[in-house]
Design an enzyme around this catalytic site. Structure first.
Site, PDB file in Angstrom:
ATOM      1  N   VAL A  96      70.425  -6.347  24.890  1.00  0.00           N
ATOM      2  CA  VAL A  96      70.541  -5.535  26.120  1.00  0.00           C
ATOM      3  C   VAL A  96      69.138  -5.416  26.706  1.00  0.00           C
ATOM      4  CG1 VAL A  96      71.115  -3.245  27.058  1.00  0.00           C
ATOM      5  CG2 VAL A  96      72.524  -4.234  25.239  1.00  0.00           C
ATOM      6  N   GLY A 104      75.140   2.597  26.834  1.00  0.00           N
ATOM      7  CA  GLY A 104      76.469   2.279  26.315  1.00  0.00           C
ATOM      8  C   GLY A 104      76.888   0.826  26.491  1.00  0.00           C
ATOM      9  N   TYR A 135      74.729  -1.077  13.564  1.00  0.00           N
ATOM     10  CA  TYR A 135      76.130  -1.509  13.520  1.00  0.00           C
ATOM     11  C   TYR A 135      77.077  -0.686  12.649  1.00  0.00           C
ATOM     12  CZ  TYR A 135      74.427  -5.499  16.128  1.00  0.00           C
ATOM     13  OH  TYR A 135      73.874  -6.290  17.108  1.00  0.00           O
ATOM     14  N   PHE A 420      73.499 -17.415  12.168  1.00  0.00           N
ATOM     15  CA  PHE A 420      74.273 -17.595  13.409  1.00  0.00           C
ATOM     16  C   PHE A 420      73.946 -16.471  14.379  1.00  0.00           C
ATOM     17  CE2 PHE A 420      76.901 -15.283  10.342  1.00  0.00           C
ATOM     18  CZ  PHE A 420      77.380 -14.207  11.055  1.00  0.00           C
TER      19      PHE A 420
HETATM   20  C1  LIG Z   1      70.196  -2.897  19.824  1.00  0.00           C
HETATM   21  C2  LIG Z   1      70.635  -2.941  21.279  1.00  0.00           C
HETATM   22  C3  LIG Z   1      71.559  -4.122  21.469  1.00  0.00           C
HETATM   23  C4  LIG Z   1      71.362  -1.627  21.605  1.00  0.00           C
HETATM   24  O1  LIG Z   1      71.961  -1.716  22.906  1.00  0.00           O
HETATM   25  P1  LIG Z   1      72.274  -0.392  23.786  1.00  0.00           P
HETATM   26  O2  LIG Z   1      73.108  -0.850  24.930  1.00  0.00           O
HETATM   27  O3  LIG Z   1      71.046   0.327  24.030  1.00  0.00           O
HETATM   28  O4  LIG Z   1      73.210   0.423  22.768  1.00  0.00           O
HETATM   29  P2  LIG Z   1      74.195   1.642  23.180  1.00  0.00           P
HETATM   30  O5  LIG Z   1      73.676   2.328  24.394  1.00  0.00           O
HETATM   31  O6  LIG Z   1      75.602   1.158  23.244  1.00  0.00           O
HETATM   32  O7  LIG Z   1      74.011   2.570  21.902  1.00  0.00           O
HETATM   33  C5  LIG Z   1      75.061   3.081  21.139  1.00  0.00           C
HETATM   34  C6  LIG Z   1      74.510   4.046  20.137  1.00  0.00           C
HETATM   35  O8  LIG Z   1      73.712   3.343  19.188  1.00  0.00           O
HETATM   36  C7  LIG Z   1      72.385   3.895  19.155  1.00  0.00           C
HETATM   37  N1  LIG Z   1      71.473   2.762  19.014  1.00  0.00           N
HETATM   38  C8  LIG Z   1      71.585   1.557  19.593  1.00  0.00           C
HETATM   39  N2  LIG Z   1      70.565   0.763  19.241  1.00  0.00           N
HETATM   40  C9  LIG Z   1      69.787   1.491  18.417  1.00  0.00           C
HETATM   41  C10 LIG Z   1      68.594   1.205  17.721  1.00  0.00           C
HETATM   42  N3  LIG Z   1      67.983   0.018  17.843  1.00  0.00           N
HETATM   43  N4  LIG Z   1      68.076   2.182  16.959  1.00  0.00           N
HETATM   44  C11 LIG Z   1      68.679   3.383  16.859  1.00  0.00           C
HETATM   45  N5  LIG Z   1      69.838   3.704  17.495  1.00  0.00           N
HETATM   46  C12 LIG Z   1      70.377   2.760  18.260  1.00  0.00           C
HETATM   47  C13 LIG Z   1      72.225   4.582  20.488  1.00  0.00           C
HETATM   48  O9  LIG Z   1      71.255   5.603  20.439  1.00  0.00           O
HETATM   49  C14 LIG Z   1      73.598   5.121  20.737  1.00  0.00           C
HETATM   50  O10 LIG Z   1      73.768   6.295  19.954  1.00  0.00           O
HETATM   51  P3  LIG Z   1      74.655   7.551  20.496  1.00  0.00           P
HETATM   52  O11 LIG Z   1      76.040   6.998  20.691  1.00  0.00           O
HETATM   53  O12 LIG Z   1      74.550   8.537  19.378  1.00  0.00           O
HETATM   54  O13 LIG Z   1      74.032   7.952  21.770  1.00  0.00           O
HETATM   55  C15 LIG Z   1      69.429  -3.086  22.239  1.00  0.00           C
HETATM   56  O14 LIG Z   1      68.534  -2.012  22.007  1.00  0.00           O
HETATM   57  C16 LIG Z   1      68.660  -4.396  22.079  1.00  0.00           C
HETATM   58  O15 LIG Z   1      68.960  -5.366  22.756  1.00  0.00           O
HETATM   59  N6  LIG Z   1      67.652  -4.449  21.191  1.00  0.00           N
HETATM   60  C17 LIG Z   1      66.801  -5.637  21.027  1.00  0.00           C
HETATM   61  C18 LIG Z   1      67.571  -6.869  20.547  1.00  0.00           C
HETATM   62  C19 LIG Z   1      68.377  -6.583  19.298  1.00  0.00           C
HETATM   63  O16 LIG Z   1      67.919  -5.979  18.346  1.00  0.00           O
HETATM   64  N7  LIG Z   1      69.644  -7.055  19.317  1.00  0.00           N
HETATM   65  C20 LIG Z   1      70.555  -6.919  18.210  1.00  0.00           C
HETATM   66  C21 LIG Z   1      70.621  -8.231  17.524  1.00  0.00           C
HETATM   67  S1  LIG Z   1      71.504  -8.124  15.997  1.00  0.00           S
END
Ligand SMILES: CC(C)(COP(=O)(O)OP(=O)(O)OC[C@H]1O[C@@H](n2cnc3c(N)ncnc32)[C@H](O)[C@@H]1OP(=O)(O)O)[C@@H](O)C(=O)NCCC(=O)NCCS
Length: 420
Positions: A96, A104, A135, A420
């Protein structure tokens, strides 16, 4: 057939559109991923390689106007489970954009994915997590571990001579694609956690992108054959270096897969005998690597244990009925599952080494736990006792934890050697 019903509706943030990408949007999709990880932008060569395995109908992207601001994807795999194999959605390319985080978007993509996986009747979903806190809320539990190992070649002598009647050769990519795919298929039959890879996937694994070399050589592809049958392979790179005392190179082992114990020992001996290398380093190795017991110095594979895959039981009953159990037994599990409520409730599992059944029941439970923790336990890589001590598994009926551990026991640590 999956049980009906989707999870709780989650509305995407206003003004954003969530849909699969079209093939012509692949560059923008990959670019978003790279930007969220702070990596270089994808080259034409990388995009061409990725296109081979991309299932465009299983991609997802959030569009803010014309701009992609979040992505996710799925690969349709088969995963080896104890005693069999089940369809498994390999969740990938999750990102994201920083400007749109914590609104969200990830949650909406997870909702869309899990509803789709459920509708397709895939009982399992798996992923590698960049951070451990992301996750669990979506029902994924840490199910396998992997080891990063380093060996000093000067201390890596074998304890005893290992018999080897086979033949080692360095092979070109077309030979490797066909022989390595056959070996992979044989090896994965008895290795819970391993994913099926066809030739298309093997070709992708063997794509030798400049991006992955990090100053080391192109790939070397070693094939071991016994009586003309391919039974093991290794893929590695050499990184030469010299210091005052002479050659100080590092062999980076990317993959070593063997279908027989003989091929396993022969390939490790070969890897440890490559001249000019001072050490061998490898990642994503199994935590129960037999190598330690082949070496005179069993302390030599210096090992760091890391997360492997996170597993989600998308259909609890199908997943539990789809594996086999070490001993005959019966368990009633009460499962909590807020994100996929079709799984919530009590399940009666009856299973053993040759068959298993799992149905909903009104019987009182033996154990209570979250779906994410059942995911962590499913392949046998964690013990019910451990999760009980961490207060994640509640033993309602005394003796059930020991019974569950006896049933879920496996003879090899689950391992997923492909990324993957
Ligand atoms: C991790 C990532 C995908 C989260 O996306 P996002 O759209 O911000 O997530 P959401 O808004 O749907 O968050 C849902 C919940 O998870 C929590 N959350 C999401 N990512 C988090 C993180 N990295 N650390 C802590 N909490 C996290 C949010 O605070 C939220 O909590 P709440 O429901 O209590 O408010 C985004 O931060 C990202 O792209 N990070 C860098 C790339 C990465 O790590 N990708 C994952 C590859 S496996």
């Amino acid at each position: 057939m999956p049980s009906p019903g989707a999870g709780p509706a989650i509305s995407a943030p206003a003004g954003l559109d969530l849909r699969p990408i079209r093939p012509e949007e692949q560059r923008a999709y990959s670019t978003l991923m790279r930007r969220t990880f702070g990596a270089s932008l994808p080259t034409d060569e990388e995009l061409a390689a990725a296109r081979e395995t991309t299932e465009f109908d299983r991609t997802l992207a959030f569009f803010d106007g014309p701009e992609i601001v979040a992505t996710a994807g799925i690969f349709s795999y088969q995963m080896t489970v104890p005693g069999g194999a089940l369809p498994c959605a390999g969740v990938t390319r999750v990102g994201v954009l920083t400007t749109h985080r914590r609104r969200g978007l990830l949650t909406a993509m997870m909702r869309r994915q899990l509803d789709d996986i459920h509708e397709r009747g895939e009982p399992l979903a798996a992923l590698y997590a960049s951070e451990t806190v992301i996750y669990g809320r979506f029902g994924y539990g840490l199910a396998t571990y992997q080891a990063a190992v380093e060996l000093e070649r000067s201390h890596a002598a074998f304890a005893a001579k290992v018999p080897s009647s086979g033949r080692l050769s360095l092979v070109d990519v077309p030979t490797a694609v066909s022989a390595f795919t056959r070996i992979w298929e044989q090896a994965r039959r008895n290795q819970p956690g391993m994913l099926g890879l066809d030739e298309r996937w093997m070709r992708y694994q063997l794509t030798d992108l400049e991006l992955h070399r990090e100053g080391a050589s192109p790939h070397y592809r070693a094939l071991y054959q016994s009586d003309g049958n391919p039974s093991g392979f290794a893929v590695y790179r050499l990184k030469l270096d010299w210091d005052a005392s002479g050659p100080n190179g590092t062999l980076r082992l990317e993959s070593l897969i063997a279908a027989t114990a003989e091929a396993y020992a022969a390939l490790w001996r070969y890897i440890l005998e490559v001249d000019l290398m001072a050490r061998v380093s490898a990642e994503m190795r199994p935590v129960d690597e037999p190598l330690r017991f082949l070496l005179a110095d069993s302390r030599q594979p210096k090992t760091r244990i890391e997360d492997g895959i996170w597993l989600r039981l998308v259909d609890v009953a199908a997943a539990l009925a789809g594996r086999r159990y070490a001993v005959e037994g019966r368990l009633v599990l009460r499962v909590r599952d807020e994100f996929c409520p079709w799984n919530a409730g009590s399940f009666e599992l009856t299973g053993g080494p040759t068959s298993a059944e799992c149905h909903r029941t009104d019987a009182s439970p033996d154990l209570e736990l979250d779906a994410a923790d059942l995911g962590a336990l499913y392949l046998g890589g964690n013990r019910f006792r451990t999760l009980q001590e961490a207060q994640r598994v509640n033993e309602v009926r005394s003796g059930s934890v020991a019974r569950a551990d006896a049933m879920f026991a496996i003879d090899r640590a689950p391992w997923c050697p492909s990324h993957f």
